[in-house]
Design a protein around this motif. Sequence first.
Motif: not given
Length: 861
Positions: A536-540, A743-750, A764-768, A777-782
């Motif tokens: 997610l683009g985090k720099r160190n 095998p095959g692409a393994q995408p993000y899943t809900d 946005f799926f949570g949990p809080a 939630n990574y797609p939402y953050i992206e």
Amino acid sequence: MPRQIPSTLLISLTACYLLIGCSDDEPSTGDTGAVIDLSDPGGGDSLLPEEIDQPPEESDLDNTDLDDDGLQPDIEDALEAEEPSEDGDAQVADDPVDVEDAEEAGDGADQPDDQEPEDLLDDEQDEEPDDLLDAPDTEEPKDLIIDTDMEEPEDAVDDEEEELCDLDEEEDSTEPSDLAELDDDSTEIDLADAEDSDEDGGIIGEIVVNSALDLTEPPEGTVTLRSALASAIPGQTIRFDPTLSGTTIELTLIGEEHTILKGEVMGMRMEPSGPVSYLVGYFERDYGRSALYAHKDVVIDASDLSLGITLAWTGGAANPARVLAVYGDLTMTNVNITGGHSVTEALPVVEPEDQPWTLARGGGVAVWGTARLADCTLYDNHCVGDFQSSRDRGAYGGGLYADIVVMEDCVVSGNTVLGGGAAGGGVFSVSGAEEAATASTVTRSTITGNRISGLYAYGGGIYTDGGGIGKSKRLQLTNTTIARNVAEPAPGLSPFLLGMGYWRGGGVYMSNGYLKITSCTIVENETYGYGRTDALGKRNLAGGIAATIGNAHGVESMVIGHSIVAGNTVFELGADGSPTASYAHDIFTGSLLHYQSLGYNRIGAIDFSQILVPVSVWGWRSLCRKHYPKDGDRNGILLAEVLDLTSGIEVSDTILSAGVDPSTPAVLYYRPTGDALDQIPTVPYSATAIHGEYLVSEGVTDNFLSIMLGRIEDYYELSGFAADFTAAFEGFLQSVDLDPDEPGAQPYTDPEGDPILTLADTLFFGPAETWPKELCNYPYIEFWHQLDAALLEAEIPDMGPELLGDREWSALFRSGYLMENPGIYIAIRTTGTAARLADVDQLGVSRPIGPLGDIGAIEMP
């Protein structure tokens, strides 16, 4: 000079990491001898509060203020002038401002039992955020809530007006916490208590030290500091004979081989993402050697000595000991502390759970309690940890380590910290793990020329833990100069280890809780390291002021006003250890819930790239987290525009820097010039903030992200923006392969296991409590990160580094049902934070001298 790391330790360290794997940010650690982590102190995770599912009553919401296209044309229409509180400068509302707390919607949230320790310098990958909304034990001023009459949607359940007004009642909500600020008066140290009292209320006398000798049992009639400390009853004042003014008490005896203070104990648990450390609690630990030690409240007062008194450990690194340790409260005035060495040393281990080594904490002074220091100087002290895989072997607090720090008119300079985990080159403030006080404060002080060297290095000048996991306490810096401190890799580390290191906050680092900075000068701090970009683009790497960052980290709030934060630099190192690139990096918000400007700041570069993304949960008020810019703010400034760098730098006559330009005189303060002069109003004013949230009616599709893109395109006249962004974003989603071995692409899943391949699937799926680290939630953050990148590329006129801040949200939306989808109700609220010019500057000079106040720590005639 930092010591070289023995090859045997490097081999052991490498083996440790092969066992636990590489975690994002600082790896996890354990509490005893377990092979876990390199004493990475930085990560006060803030757990997100529980979700609030009560929308506002319909009678309180109003959708009549939408113009024809549903956009909000002018923020000023929503503002109502309200008198700022008289309680002091920069107050912040309990209501909205704290976003991981903000994701708690202004309410407090329970913190999970297995959170991470406060002084874990920045376990950013898999840690969980702590409670963002644990309200402080002391009453704090609230934000001025500028109420806009709004009707509530039909399915509303809870009275919104009550929700806004009763924010200091800790509800079981999930995200935003208050940004309540402490009044300046709360930072003052009152050492003028007339007399000491015994437990029965009787008046007791003072003890007067009349000899500079270091004797435990001096001859009759002679009182040494060591004998006075031993005989004093708790809280009894120790003073000095006037003949000792300017004297150095050379400490030659180790008063305690096994100093007992409280300290954190860490545990470890396994999660799908890898090992995660958590705070077990605070227990009595062995801090090793101290020249002077007391298990009681201690008062050392040299205010009667015009030249003060110096306490110096003479054993050096060959015979190491910190100068002073107190298990209780320490009140110390007009005392210099120097020569201390706190070094990790092996202990005999009888049982596996026993502590196997001493803790390297507080090279000069270590206090488990409140350290109240006035007119003190801590210089040339050193803290050296080890490089085995445990947080216990980290090194924290070159000059001072304390649970609560209350410091006025002090200088902390020329101190160093070396360890696998290194934090707080000058000061390490736990900030209230077991104290009722809600804030550590540093006022009218200098923290300059300190250095931290480690694999995980945080806070070259000062580090705050915010009280630790779940505490959400505050560090408040006022009229203080923090300059020319350094955070860097420890020498001798292998390329393998350097590839997993983190170096952040050359000047200031916060791992948890709240940070407030007013009328400060934070400049010319440097961070060195081997750069990389993680998930997610985090720099160190991060520069002058930095907050923790992680997939499940959150820090409540950072509030900055009337300050100069510029000229801080990150240097990226090449294979040979030499700088290959550098860039300005003055403020890094990390995983903040909210960033709040009080206005009239002069900032070089501000980086919002990792602030928590907008969240839509009703009650969290977290759509807007970047409350910047405000009146009088300027960013992109050059240091020479605001500071006199030729003849306006005051340096010490006696203290040498261990940070930038080592072995040269340490800086005490900078005089402002040019655009920093005569800027701040002399009357109190209010810095506003916009807080938004939306509610989706039952059975209605949540297409807010698509609506957001459309409004940006229309408002900023960016033809084709929404379609182009959607196509690029969906291309990204469809390119994701989380498991190349399958095998095959393994995408993000809900959460139901369905693939997330389109913008419509991105929610946005949570949990809080743990949402930032959940893969669903990574797609939402992206989405939000990629939207920021697209807005930068669009080069929209007058859009600053905040991109989508208060101005943008208030321009794009007004409270009401969305025209594009009447099943979505959005609420946009405005709050105000009272602010005022500080009464005096770093030198105690009254402000203002001219018609308006000056920006930074010093007021010019």
